[in-house]
Every structure is written in C-alpha cells, then in structure tokens.
Design a protein around this motif. Structure first.
Motif, PDB file in Angstrom:
ATOM      1  N   TRP A   8       5.444  -1.502   7.046  1.00  0.00           N
ATOM      2  CA  TRP A   8       5.831  -2.846   6.631  1.00  0.00           C
ATOM      3  C   TRP A   8       7.056  -2.810   5.726  1.00  0.00           C
ATOM      4  O   TRP A   8       7.916  -3.700   5.814  1.00  0.00           O
ATOM      5  CB  TRP A   8       4.659  -3.540   5.940  1.00  0.00           C
ATOM      6  CG  TRP A   8       3.477  -3.660   6.834  1.00  0.00           C
ATOM      7  CD1 TRP A   8       2.282  -2.999   6.733  1.00  0.00           C
ATOM      8  CD2 TRP A   8       3.378  -4.456   8.030  1.00  0.00           C
ATOM      9  NE1 TRP A   8       1.446  -3.345   7.772  1.00  0.00           N
ATOM     10  CE2 TRP A   8       2.092  -4.233   8.577  1.00  0.00           C
ATOM     11  CE3 TRP A   8       4.243  -5.338   8.674  1.00  0.00           C
ATOM     12  CZ2 TRP A   8       1.664  -4.865   9.746  1.00  0.00           C
ATOM     13  CZ3 TRP A   8       3.811  -5.968   9.835  1.00  0.00           C
ATOM     14  CH2 TRP A   8       2.547  -5.730  10.364  1.00  0.00           C
ATOM     15  N   MET A  54       5.569 -15.887   0.532  1.00  0.00           N
ATOM     16  CA  MET A  54       6.135 -14.557   0.732  1.00  0.00           C
ATOM     17  C   MET A  54       6.375 -14.200   2.188  1.00  0.00           C
ATOM     18  O   MET A  54       7.124 -13.259   2.468  1.00  0.00           O
ATOM     19  CB  MET A  54       5.222 -13.504   0.096  1.00  0.00           C
ATOM     20  CG  MET A  54       5.097 -13.629  -1.409  1.00  0.00           C
ATOM     21  SD  MET A  54       4.091 -12.294  -2.129  1.00  0.00           S
ATOM     22  CE  MET A  54       2.491 -12.684  -1.450  1.00  0.00           C
ATOM     23  N   GLU A  90       4.489 -10.731   6.655  1.00  0.00           N
ATOM     24  CA  GLU A  90       4.587  -9.281   6.463  1.00  0.00           C
ATOM     25  C   GLU A  90       4.521  -8.905   4.981  1.00  0.00           C
ATOM     26  O   GLU A  90       3.874  -7.915   4.609  1.00  0.00           O
ATOM     27  CB  GLU A  90       5.880  -8.750   7.080  1.00  0.00           C
ATOM     28  CG  GLU A  90       5.905  -8.800   8.611  1.00  0.00           C
ATOM     29  CD  GLU A  90       6.168 -10.193   9.161  1.00  0.00           C
ATOM     30  OE1 GLU A  90       5.972 -10.401  10.374  1.00  0.00           O
ATOM     31  OE2 GLU A  90       6.555 -11.085   8.374  1.00  0.00           O
ATOM     32  N   ARG A  91       5.185  -9.668   4.127  1.00  0.00           N
ATOM     33  CA  ARG A  91       5.142  -9.353   2.692  1.00  0.00           C
ATOM     34  C   ARG A  91       3.737  -9.542   2.129  1.00  0.00           C
ATOM     35  O   ARG A  91       3.302  -8.774   1.260  1.00  0.00           O
ATOM     36  CB  ARG A  91       6.145 -10.220   1.923  1.00  0.00           C
ATOM     37  CG  ARG A  91       7.595  -9.793   2.108  1.00  0.00           C
ATOM     38  CD  ARG A  91       8.518 -10.583   1.197  1.00  0.00           C
ATOM     39  NE  ARG A  91       9.904 -10.134   1.353  1.00  0.00           N
ATOM     40  CZ  ARG A  91      10.736 -10.577   2.267  1.00  0.00           C
ATOM     41  NH1 ARG A  91      10.325 -11.488   3.149  1.00  0.00           N
ATOM     42  NH2 ARG A  91      11.969 -10.117   2.330  1.00  0.00           N
ATOM     43  N   LEU A  97      10.483  -4.714   6.719  1.00  0.00           N
ATOM     44  CA  LEU A  97      11.082  -5.700   5.821  1.00  0.00           C
ATOM     45  C   LEU A  97      12.482  -5.284   5.403  1.00  0.00           C
ATOM     46  O   LEU A  97      13.362  -6.137   5.214  1.00  0.00           O
ATOM     47  CB  LEU A  97      10.195  -5.878   4.589  1.00  0.00           C
ATOM     48  CG  LEU A  97       8.875  -6.617   4.840  1.00  0.00           C
ATOM     49  CD1 LEU A  97       7.957  -6.505   3.627  1.00  0.00           C
ATOM     50  CD2 LEU A  97       9.131  -8.078   5.177  1.00  0.00           C
TER      51      LEU A  97
END
Length: 435
Positions: free
Chosen positions: A182, A74, A77-78, A186
């Motif tokens: 976040w 992922m 950050e994810r 993203l």
C-alpha cells in the motif's frame, strides 16, 4: 467482453489485499491459545479474559461505523494502511506488556485495526478487481480461513520453544509485510486500473442494467463521500429491506462463529462426554469445515448465482448438526454433527461476497459494508452472552441449542431476500426514485 489478467498492473493490490486479510484473522486467533502461559507471568483474572473476549465485536461495531468517515478523509488505500499500522502496533505491543491492563489496551488497538480492515476488504476488491470479484473474494476469504486455524495450531509450540511473547509478536510480521504494497501504491500516485468488466462478472444486474448504472457522482445532498452525503446514504440504507437482509445474514454467520468458539468445547464435554483435548480438536474441525467454503462459494455465487442454495446448505446443515447433538450425542456420530454444524461456515464468505455485489460502486460498498458488519457484530456480541445466560438459567445446553437452531431456521427468509439479484441502489430507486 473480456477481463484483464489478474496481475496486470494490479500485483501490488493482490498482495496487499491477501496480506491484510491474513492479518485480520491472525490478530484474533493468536491470543487465546497462550493465555495460560501469559497468566504464569502476570495475573489474568476471569474478568480480564471475559473483557478481552468482548473486545472483538465491540471494536468491530465502533470502528465499523467510523471507517466510512476515515475513508472519506483519507481515501480507501490510506485507510487500509492506517488499519494495518494499528494491527502491527497492537501485535507488537502485546509481546512487551507486563500486566493485564497493557494487554487489554494493546489488544483493543489490534481489534480497532481489524474492525477497520473488515469494512475495507469488500470495497477494495470492488475497486481494484471489478472484473474478478469472484476470484479475488475466493483468494482473500481463503487467506482469512487459513489465518483462523493456523495460529491455534502453532501458537503453543512456538511459545514453548521461544516464549509466549515471541508467539504473539511473530504475527506482526505479516501485517508489516501487508503495509509495504500500500505504501508503494500510494507513493506512485497513479489511479487504479479500470479493467473491462464481463457483464458485471457477478450475481447482479444484467449487462443492460450495468451499462445504465455507472457510478453517480452526486446525491441529493452533495458529492458522494462527503459527510453530509454519507449520513444521508446511511439513513437510506436503513430504509432498504435488502440491507437488513444482508445484515441479518452476516449477523447469523458471526453469531454462529462466536457461539462456537466460546461454547462448543464445553458443550462437547457435557453433551458428548469427550475429554477437553478432544473437545478442542472438535472446535478445530468446526473451523476447518469453512476452508472449502472460502474456496468455492465466491465462484459459485459470482458465476452461477447460487446464493439461495448455498444459504440453505449453511442454515439447514447447521441446524441438522445441532439437532444431532441434541438427539444422538453418541461417540460414533458426534463428529458427524460437528461437521454438519460447521456448514454454517458457508455463511461467512457468502455474506462478504454479497456486500461486494449488492452495491454499484466501491464508495457505496464502503457504506454498505459498514452498515451490514456493524449491525451483524452487534448481534454477534449479544448472542454468546445470551447463550451462556440460558445455560445458567436452565442448567443444561438443550434450550440454548434449540434457540441457536431456531435462529438458523428463522434466518432462511432473510437469506432468500439477500439472494435477489439487485443492488441496494436498485432497491432504493424502485421504491423511492433516484438514488
């Protein structure tokens, strides 16, 4: 060489890291102060409370090992976003449970997210702030220190005013706030800025070494980040003495904290003869000693290469505090011994900084963080139980405390090894060739 301003293009990363760090500790520290109030609504047996007490290190080990796999699939950050969602959901659910099983499951979800977040923090700092590692480590370890002693101070007053459910659920607001930066980052889908680094701005290789140590894209087993390469690198980490030194340093820090939070009040009551309220205050003092450490240590390590002196302060200060409790547990001095023992709090921010600066890239920092923290939390899960077994077997606290002091002294050589100004990649290449 110059460094980029902290906030230029990175404000969301600053806010996201700090809110995530704060949530990692409020999630842990907000439950125990209100367990008696919860027990008034539904039964909480000693077995249930004991199981909840074992959940943090157990979840930290399991999800610490799983996090590199999730991060590969992922992205950094994810995966951080997933960790914060898990913390938010767990904190929210804890406020609505109606029986002990639900409380255990919701708490396990919280600690699963915390276990992931623990691993991700050093790599996030390394990726987004390679030029400001010292400053960002100071900010985020300070946020964690604040979140350690604030919830115990306000949890019971909040519960008295609005109920224990509100007291538990309130902390989810910080995790929700931490999710927002976040998501925005993203959604923009822009690469992280790459500020110019000031000779690594860290206690690491020289500028010449740094110039020759740009992130490699491949290992012998394939691109970095693939499962095959990650497994290969994890095996390599296990063959590097520096990695085990970092693991034992972190494990010693975690062990001291878990032993103190589990047993220090009881020790104070039995050894120093104080009442329960005073013993609880002493535990708060023990935790508070770590706050200045969070402010100072990252800068002292990054700017002044002070790893070894700081480790000696933490280990020898903690051992001196234990020795004082064993030999002169009189009321006038017991506070001094607690403060000295609290110097072991130096080891926690020190360990986190070392994870960031003992790896060349944020990808290898993820693996190093996973290895070091998982190994350290195994130690932290076992030792408090062993401490209690020794107490029951000997009928007192003398032998357990001697063993605790011996652990601090025995950890000094590993602290000295962790102070070497080399990355784990350097250590591998020196011994085995190309990383």
């Amino acid at each position: 060489m110059t460094t980029a301003p902290l906030w230029r293009g990175r404000a969301l990363a600053v806010i996201g890291i700090l809110l995530c760090a704060f949530s990692l500790r409020t999630a842990v520290a907000s439950l125990s102060p209100v367990t008696e109030l919860i027990a008034a609504d539904f039964p909480l047996t000693s077995a249930v409370l004991g199981f909840i007490g074992t959940l943090p290190p157990a979840c930290f080990v399991v999800f610490g090992l799983l996090t590199p796999v999730l991060e590969h699939r992922m992205g950094l950050e994810r995966t951080t976003l997933v960790a914060l969602v898990a913390i938010t959901a767990g904190l929210g659910l804890r406020g609505f449970v109606g029986e002990s099983t639900g409380l255990v499951l919701a708490t396990a979800l919280v600690f699963a997210g915390v276990g992931m977040g623990n691993i991700l923090m050093p790599p996030l700092v390394k990726k987004h702030f390679p030029d400001r590692i010292g400053l960002m480590m100071t900010l985020y370890t300070t946020a964690m220190a604040l979140a350690t002693f604030v919830p115990p101070l306000v949890a019971v007053p909040l519960a008295d005013a609005a109920g224990w459910r509100f007291s538990l659920t309130l902390w989810a607001a910080f995790a929700v706030a931490g999710i927002i930066p976040w998501i925005v980052m993203l959604s923009r889908r822009t690469p992280a800025p790459e500020p110019v680094q000031d000779a690594w701005d860290a206690e690491g290789p020289s500028a010449e070494q740094a110039a020759a140590s740009d992130p490699a894209d491949f290992t012998a087993t394939g691109p970095i980040g693939t499962p095959t390469a990650n497994r290969s690198l994890f095996v390599r980490l296990a063959r590097i003495p520096l990695v085990w030194a970092l693991s034992l340093t972190f494990g010693t820090s975690a062990t001291m904290a878990y032993v103190a939070f589990a047993w220090l009040p009881a020790i104070m009551v039995d050894v120093a003869g104080v009442d329960a309220a005073t013993a609880g205050l002493m535990l708060s003092v023990f935790a508070f000693v770590g706050l200045p450490s969070s402010l100072l240590i990252p800068v002292l390590v990054v700017r002044f290469q002070a790893t070894r002196p700081l480790f000696l302060v933490g280990a020898l200060g903690g051992a001196a505090g234990i020795a004082g409790l064993l030999t002169l547990p009189v009321s006038g001095l017991v506070w001094v011994w607690v403060v000295l023992f609290g110097l072991v709090g130096v080891l926690f921010p020190l360990s986190l900084v070392l994870i960031s600066i003992r790896s060349r890239t944020h990808e290898s920092a993820v693996l190093l963080s996973s290895f070091v923290q998982s190994a350290g939390y195994v130690m932290a899960a076992i030792f408090p139980v062993l401490f209690g077994v020794l107490h029951d077997a000997t009928g007192g606290w003398t032998v357990p405390l001697i063993v605790l002091a011996a652990l601090l002294i025995a950890a000094i050589p590993t602290g000295m090894m962790a102070g070497r100004r080399r990355t784990v990649e350097d250590e591998w290449e020196r011994r085995h060739g190309a990383w």
